[in-house]
Design a protein around this motif. Structure first.
Motif, short mmCIF file in Angstrom:
data_model
loop_
_atom_site.label_atom_id
_atom_site.label_comp_id
_atom_site.label_asym_id
_atom_site.label_seq_id
_atom_site.Cartn_x
_atom_site.Cartn_y
_atom_site.Cartn_z
N GLN A 32 2.21 2.07 -5.89
CA GLN A 32 1.37 0.97 -5.42
C GLN A 32 0.34 1.45 -4.39
OE1 GLN A 32 3.88 -2.16 -4.07
NE2 GLN A 32 4.69 -2.59 -6.11
N MET A 33 0.59 2.59 -3.77
CA MET A 33 -0.35 3.12 -2.78
C MET A 33 -1.62 3.65 -3.44
SD MET A 33 1.09 2.42 0.02
CE MET A 33 0.15 3.32 1.20
N ILE A 34 -1.57 3.91 -4.74
CA ILE A 34 -2.76 4.38 -5.46
C ILE A 34 -3.84 3.31 -5.39
CG2 ILE A 34 -3.69 5.03 -7.72
CD1 ILE A 34 -0.90 6.14 -8.34
N GLU A 35 -3.46 2.05 -5.56
CA GLU A 35 -4.41 0.95 -5.51
C GLU A 35 -5.06 0.83 -4.13
OE1 GLU A 35 -2.11 -2.44 -6.56
OE2 GLU A 35 -1.70 -1.70 -8.58
N LYS A 36 -4.36 1.28 -3.09
CA LYS A 36 -4.89 1.21 -1.73
C LYS A 36 -5.63 2.50 -1.36
CE LYS A 36 -1.34 -2.02 -0.54
NZ LYS A 36 -0.25 -2.42 0.22
N GLU A 37 -5.80 3.38 -2.32
CA GLU A 37 -6.51 4.64 -2.16
C GLU A 37 -5.91 5.55 -1.09
OE1 GLU A 37 -10.68 3.76 -1.80
OE2 GLU A 37 -10.78 2.93 -3.80
N ALA A 38 -4.59 5.52 -0.96
CA ALA A 38 -3.91 6.36 0.01
C ALA A 38 -3.95 7.84 -0.38
CB ALA A 38 -2.46 5.91 0.18
N PHE A 39 -4.15 8.13 -1.67
CA PHE A 39 -4.12 9.51 -2.13
C PHE A 39 -5.52 10.08 -2.35
CE2 PHE A 39 -0.07 7.67 -3.51
CZ PHE A 39 0.81 8.54 -2.89
N VAL A 40 -6.54 9.36 -1.93
CA VAL A 40 -7.92 9.84 -2.11
C VAL A 40 -8.22 10.93 -1.09
CG1 VAL A 40 -10.36 9.18 -2.03
CG2 VAL A 40 -8.68 7.64 -3.04
N VAL A 41 -8.80 12.01 -1.56
CA VAL A 41 -9.14 13.12 -0.66
C VAL A 41 -10.62 13.12 -0.40
CG1 VAL A 41 -9.11 15.61 -0.38
CG2 VAL A 41 -7.25 14.45 -1.55
#
Length: 41
Positions: A32-41
């Motif tokens: 679910q953190m993908i939707e919050k862009e937590a993994f964007v570099v």
């Protein structure tokens, strides 16, 4: 007070295994953190 995290092991399906200093461990779904862009570099 929260126990300190000792080790985190990321898995390919965006889940993580977390190990704490008090000997407890957990398996958490972080997809679910993908939707919050937590993994964007």
């Amino acid at each position: 007070m929260f126990p300190k995290v000792v080790q985190v092991i990321p898995m390919e399906d965006y889940t993580v295994y977390v190990y704490f200093e008090d000997g407890k461990s957990g398996h958490y779904d972080m997809s679910q953190m993908i939707e919050k862009e937590a993994f964007v570099v």
